[in-house]
Design an enzyme around this catalytic site. Structure first.
Site, mmCIF file in Angstrom:
data_model
loop_
_atom_site.group_PDB
_atom_site.id
_atom_site.type_symbol
_atom_site.label_atom_id
_atom_site.label_comp_id
_atom_site.label_asym_id
_atom_site.label_seq_id
_atom_site.Cartn_x
_atom_site.Cartn_y
_atom_site.Cartn_z
ATOM 1 C CG HIS A 461 24.844 44.587 12.029
ATOM 2 N ND1 HIS A 461 23.471 44.663 12.060
ATOM 3 C CD2 HIS A 461 25.233 45.556 11.152
ATOM 4 C CE1 HIS A 461 23.052 45.616 11.251
ATOM 5 N NE2 HIS A 461 24.107 46.181 10.693
ATOM 6 C CD GLU A 462 28.775 46.887 10.523
ATOM 7 O OE1 GLU A 462 28.849 46.898 9.278
ATOM 8 O OE2 GLU A 462 27.967 47.584 11.160
ATOM 9 C CG HIS A 465 26.252 45.137 6.268
ATOM 10 N ND1 HIS A 465 25.091 45.305 5.550
ATOM 11 C CD2 HIS A 465 26.115 45.883 7.403
ATOM 12 C CE1 HIS A 465 24.270 46.116 6.212
ATOM 13 N NE2 HIS A 465 24.869 46.469 7.344
ATOM 14 C CG HIS A 468 24.244 41.569 0.818
ATOM 15 N ND1 HIS A 468 23.390 42.607 1.105
ATOM 16 C CD2 HIS A 468 23.724 40.980 -0.295
ATOM 17 C CE1 HIS A 468 22.395 42.624 0.233
ATOM 18 N NE2 HIS A 468 22.593 41.659 -0.635
#
Length: 670
Positions: A461-462, A465, A468
């Site tokens: 998940h991190e 990010h 991105h």
């Protein structure tokens, strides 16, 4: 001597020179950087030339670079490696920074120039990104109160300053409670605990200076303790301490802070002409209105609660088999859910965990990024702020893309949770600037460090990010990377979690810590089959938190937030044996700052998109379909906030999504 925070950083890729920075450097560096930024703002505001995009908006874009350098370092260490000196500095800096921002947003001459450029926008021949930056800049000033005058303007400054103080205090109170409590365990208290939990408890005991193993309030330790401990009395004691964080009375109690924060937010919204804070906050998000958020949450709440209620009956029956009478309690749920999982899916967490080594899961995240986007990762030997941190250079086709820093282990100096931030964001104006991105997690330390499946999901998940940030390809820093609507920012992170679930990824990287052998196919299939296990519980605890957050801000501010929390939970029929994922006194997402206030729902809003987006890969050539990966980078990961998020998603998928894929992905579809 030049303050190392303000000097040119002659380090590899311009990484902050952590080995040359001390806590004594921050105050003087901040004061100098603030003064420099004030001078830059004054120069823009008093420019005698007619306002243009270049001399006003672009000038604002490049102002404050010295301040950004100082704060990127300070907030990194204050969150991930705090100490009394840094906590004191944070208390001092918060109101000062809020006053600084208020002075900028309240600068009438500056706002007049921005407004003039805004009014002339149709005649300026701006690029699509420039038009977006102008709109966001003008809107940001208006929403910050730039159009207010007189007493209203002064009151807005006071509110912002006070909210900054309250947010800092809320965070530090929570960290203090988490740091202070631990429960020593005697040998007789270890019954039911697998070796990996005992090892983690012993390591925690060493950190606390105890004679033996302890349970702390770190999620990476207390959750497995609640899953496995046969001692119901100790599970209750640990759970009650976990639940009481921020609500223990005394100096670290957060309940009055929450009440004052909500009242000030309501007043702030009223000054700006909104009925309530939720209406103000959601106006710029994809959801737009509180009603739209409520509709989404309640549409998922009904099937989730039905599943949780059915699960509670099964767990209660298991509890009766153990001879325990009375109601199923919150400190029972994880314990009996783990027993049920072992029975129904033949999954033994103790046997499973050695296959999820931290280093192998990092390799897995990197490998997926390589297959999808051509990124390569090479370890860097550079000074960082803590010995646990590691760094990699990220390249593509031999060209530098970013620096990635990972800080993975729990410690008393780190606030709880997991997060991603950019110590430097990507930009092309006024010069090319490659990002420096950091992931911070709170995994239990070990040799080797072993993760739960949920931990591994957090890592992916991190890293979503981080992608991105790393793949951002825009001109202006203000719209770079994760500078997007709050209910869009979780799309890349939650979407990336799907790659952990791919059999080909687990077959390659889920290798046993001792033998090095790949996870047996039978076990892998059981892991994937159990992916939606206990999803009723997980969905209920999340939606309850999101609804409480929404109701806190949609209407009058409650004088007693705890009473209002109880009312909201009662109105939706919250199961007795499940608690909110984040009760009010611990709800840092909402009360440590404005980021997720009225917006904790955004994880689910983004999940609607991420489930649908991954379905696009499945409908094409599979998880690693090159065409879909290129479209994902082109339309979402590289574009930051340079275009409207609904437009970006539609460009990727051809349409906006419904909730069907989400319900299916959570195993809640009828």
């Amino acid at each position: 001597m030049t303050n190392p925070l303000l000097a040119e950083w002659d380090t590899p890729f311009g990484i902050a020179p952590f080995d040359r920075i001390s806590d004594d450097d921050f105050t003087s560096a901040l004061q100098e950087a603030l003064a420099a930024h004030r001078a830059e703002i004054d120069a823009i505001a008093s420019n005698p030339d007619a306002p243009t995009f270049a001399n006003t908006v672009e000038a604002l874009e490049v102002s404050g670079q010295a301040l950004d350098k100082v704060l990127s370092v300070f907030f990194t260490v204050a969150g991930a490696d705090s100490n009394p000196a840094r906590e004191a500095l944070q208390r001092d800096f918060s109101p000062e920074l809020a006053a600084h921002q208020s002075a900028i947003s309240g600068n009438e001459a500056l706002f007049a120039r921005i407004a003039a450029v805004w009014e002339a926008r149709d005649a300026l021949d701006l690029t699509q990104e420039q038009a977006r930056v102008l709109m966001l800049s003008h809107r940001g000033f208006v929403r910050a109160g730039a159009a207010l005058t007189g007493d209203a303007a002064e009151r807005m400054k006071e509110i912002k300053a006070r909210l900054a103080v309250l947010g800092t205090q809320f965070t530090q109170n929570l960290l203090a409670d988490e740091r202070a409590w631990f429960m020593p365990l005697d040998e007789g208290d270890l019954t039911g605990l697998p070796d990996f939990v005992i090892d983690t408890a012993r390591a925690a005991g060493e950190e606390k200076g105890a004679d033996g193993p302890v349970v702390t309030l770190s999620r990476s330790l207390i959750v497995p303790f609640l899953q496995f401990s046969d001692r119901r009395d100790l599970r209750e004691k640990a759970f009650r301490a976990w639940e009481a964080r921020g609500a223990n009375g005394g100096e670290t109690d957060n309940r009055a802070i929450a009440a004052e924060t909500l009242a000030l937010r309501k007043e702030r919204a009223t000054l700006l002409g909104y009925d309530n804070f939720a209406s103000y906050k959601l106006e710029t998000e994809m959801a737009k209105t509180p009603a739209a958020v409520r509709d989404l949450l309640m549409s998922v709440w009904k099937p989730a609660k039905a599943q949780a209620d059915a699960d509670a009956e099964v767990l209660t029956a298991l509890m009766r088999e153990d001879g325990v009478n009375g109601a199923l309690e919150p400190w029972d749920w994880r314990y009996y859910a783990e027993k049920r999982r072992a029975a129904e899916h033949d999954l033994d967490e103790a046997a499973l965990k050695p296959y999820f080594q931290l280093d192998r899961m990092i390799d897995a995240a990197f490998d997926c990024a390589n297959r999808l986007f051509g990124l390569e990762f090479a370890a860097l030997d550079v000074p960082l702020y803590h010995p646990d941190c590691r760094a990699w250079e990220v390249t593509r086709n031999g060209k530098h893309v970013a620096v990635f820093i990972g800080d993975y282990f729990a410690r008393g100096s780190k606030r709880s949770g997991a997060w991603c931030s950019a110590m430097r964001a990507q930009a092309k104006f006024p010069r090319e600037q490659a990002p420096v991105v950091i992931n911070v997690c709170n995994f239990a330390k070990g040799d080797p460090a072993l993760l739960s499946y949920d931990d591994a999901r957090t890592l992916f998940h991190e890293f979503g990010h981080a992608l991105h940030q790393m793949l951002s390809d825009v001109t202006y820093e203000s719209v770079s990377g994760t500078s997007v609507a709050r209910d869009f920012v979780e799309l890349p992170s939650q979407l990336y979690e799907h790659w952990l679930d791919q059999p080909e990824v687990l077959e390659k990287f889920a290798t046993h810590a001792r033998t090095g052998e790949a996870m047996p196919r039978e076990m892998l299939e059981k892991v994937l089959a159990a992916a939606t296990f206990d999803m009723g519980f997980q969905t209920v605890e999340y939606i309850a938190s999101a609804l409480v957050d929404l109701e806190f801000h949609d209407g009058e501010a409650p004088a007693d937030p705890m009473a209002r929390q109880a009312e909201v939970l009662s109105s939706i029929g919250m199961p007795q044996a499940i608690r909110m994922r984040h009760a009010t006194p611990q709800f840092a997402h909402v009360f440590a700052g404005d980021g997720y206030s009225s917006a904790y729902y955004s994880y689910m809003w983004s999940e609607v998109m991420d489930a649908d987006a991954f379905a696009a890969f499945e409908e094409a050539g599979g998880a690693f379909d090159a065409e879909r990966a290129e479209a994902l980078e082109t339309h979402i990961l590289s574009t930051g906030g340079s275009r409207d998020p609904a437009e970006l998603y539609t460009a990727f998928r051809g349409r906006l999504p419904g909730i069907e894929a989400l319900l299916k992905g959570r195993g809640l579809a009828a």
